[in-house]
Design a protein around this motif. Structure first.
Motif, short mmCIF file in Angstrom:
data_model
loop_
_atom_site.label_atom_id
_atom_site.label_comp_id
_atom_site.label_asym_id
_atom_site.label_seq_id
_atom_site.Cartn_x
_atom_site.Cartn_y
_atom_site.Cartn_z
N ALA A 1 -4.41 5.64 2.14
CA ALA A 1 -3.84 6.38 3.44
C ALA A 1 -2.79 5.41 3.33
N ASP A 2 -2.04 5.43 3.06
CA ASP A 2 -0.45 4.62 2.23
C ASP A 2 -0.29 5.98 1.91
N GLU A 3 -0.84 6.82 0.84
CA GLU A 3 -0.67 7.52 0.11
C GLU A 3 -0.26 9.01 1.09
N VAL A 4 -1.23 9.20 1.69
CA VAL A 4 -1.77 10.02 2.72
C VAL A 4 -0.08 10.27 3.49
N VAL A 5 0.25 9.40 4.28
CA VAL A 5 1.07 8.74 5.01
C VAL A 5 2.55 9.01 5.06
N ALA A 6 2.58 8.51 3.30
CA ALA A 6 3.79 9.11 2.60
C ALA A 6 3.93 10.91 2.56
N ASN A 7 3.01 11.13 1.90
CA ASN A 7 3.01 12.08 1.50
C ASN A 7 3.26 13.48 2.95
N MET A 8 2.65 13.29 3.79
CA MET A 8 3.01 13.52 5.35
C MET A 8 4.44 12.67 5.88
N LYS A 9 5.17 11.96 6.01
CA LYS A 9 6.11 11.35 5.73
C LYS A 9 7.44 12.66 5.01
N GLU B 1 -0.94 18.41 10.06
CA GLU B 1 -2.44 18.41 10.29
C GLU B 1 -3.22 18.13 9.31
N GLY B 2 -3.16 18.57 8.62
CA GLY B 2 -4.29 18.49 7.57
C GLY B 2 -4.37 17.13 7.01
N TYR B 3 -2.55 16.57 6.86
CA TYR B 3 -2.54 15.42 6.69
C TYR B 3 -3.43 13.98 7.48
N LYS B 4 -3.24 14.66 8.94
CA LYS B 4 -3.62 13.55 9.88
C LYS B 4 -4.86 13.49 10.03
N GLU B 5 -5.72 15.48 10.12
CA GLU B 5 -7.52 14.41 9.20
C GLU B 5 -7.89 13.70 8.42
N GLU B 6 -7.11 13.72 7.28
CA GLU B 6 -7.29 13.22 6.06
C GLU B 6 -6.54 12.04 6.69
N VAL B 7 -6.30 11.19 7.04
CA VAL B 7 -5.90 9.79 7.81
C VAL B 7 -7.24 9.43 8.48
N GLU C 1 -7.62 -5.74 13.88
CA GLU C 1 -5.88 -6.43 14.29
C GLU C 1 -5.53 -5.60 13.36
N ALA C 2 -5.85 -6.03 11.72
CA ALA C 2 -5.03 -5.70 10.41
C ALA C 2 -5.16 -4.69 10.61
N LYS C 3 -6.07 -2.86 11.33
CA LYS C 3 -6.27 -1.83 11.01
C LYS C 3 -5.05 -1.44 11.98
N ALA C 4 -5.07 -2.32 13.75
CA ALA C 4 -3.85 -1.64 14.65
C ALA C 4 -2.59 -1.82 14.40
N THR C 5 -2.76 -2.99 13.41
CA THR C 5 -0.97 -2.90 12.58
C THR C 5 -0.19 -2.28 11.91
N LYS C 6 -1.02 -1.72 10.88
CA LYS C 6 -1.23 -0.64 10.31
C LYS C 6 -1.14 0.51 10.28
N GLN C 7 -1.87 0.80 11.52
CA GLN C 7 -1.28 2.14 12.90
C GLN C 7 0.19 1.72 13.02
N SER C 8 0.09 0.99 13.96
CA SER C 8 1.48 1.27 14.53
C SER C 8 2.88 0.95 12.99
N ILE D 1 2.86 4.71 12.98
CA ILE D 1 3.50 6.10 14.00
C ILE D 1 4.89 5.27 13.39
N SER D 2 5.50 3.93 13.26
CA SER D 2 7.06 4.24 13.31
C SER D 2 7.54 5.02 11.65
N LYS D 3 7.18 4.71 10.69
CA LYS D 3 7.14 5.40 9.53
C LYS D 3 7.43 6.74 10.42
N LEU D 4 6.58 7.02 10.67
CA LEU D 4 6.51 8.95 10.19
C LEU D 4 7.03 9.12 11.61
#
Length: 131
Positions: free
Chosen positions: A44-52, A69-75, A116-123, A126-129
């Motif tokens: 997921a980190d890789e996909v988010v980096a690509n999205m950024k 949109e494609g990256y969101k679907e992948e995440v 909790e780890a998932k929610a933290t990562k999602q936050s 969102i912040s990174k993007l």
């Protein structure tokens, strides 16, 4: 009196073995859960980096939107896969502990830790993007 002491000693040894077995089961499942978490979060980190990168570098608005949109679907697909695998592991853990008539509170603890780890990562995502 001697046979009673022998039985008490055997019971104590059996409880110790059961306790050790339960700890082994719990720690084995915890390791599996952490391995899954690392595997999926890394992807997921890789996909988010690509999205950024796409957000920052694609100039054409329609191409940018489609790419993002494609990256969101992948995440979201990765999150769903991870959830399914984690919950399957937790289900197996609960069944194994119940078969031993052991306390299953660690199952809920591990589920809570994962959520909790998932929610933290999602936050963080969102912040990174910048959303």
């Amino acid at each position: 009196k001697e046979p009673v002491k022998k039985l008490e000693k055997q019971d104590s040894q059996a409880e110790k073995l059961d306790s050790q077995l339960i700890v082994q089961i719990e720690s084995g499942y915890y390791k599996r859960l952490k391995d899954l978490e690392g595997q999926y979060m890394g992807r997921a980190d890789e996909v988010v980096a690509n999205m950024k990168y796409a957000i920052d570098n694609i100039k054409d608005p329609s191409l940018k939107e489609a790419t993002i949109e494609g990256y969101k679907e992948e995440v979201f697909a990765l999150i769903d896969q991870c959830d399914n695998e984690v919950y399957a592991v937790l289900y197996d853990m609960q069944n194994e502990l119940e078969d031993l008539q052991a306390d299953i509170s660690k199952v809920q603890q591990y589920r809570d830790e994962y959520n909790e780890a998932k929610a933290t990562k999602q936050s963080q995502y969102i912040s990174k993007l910048g959303y």
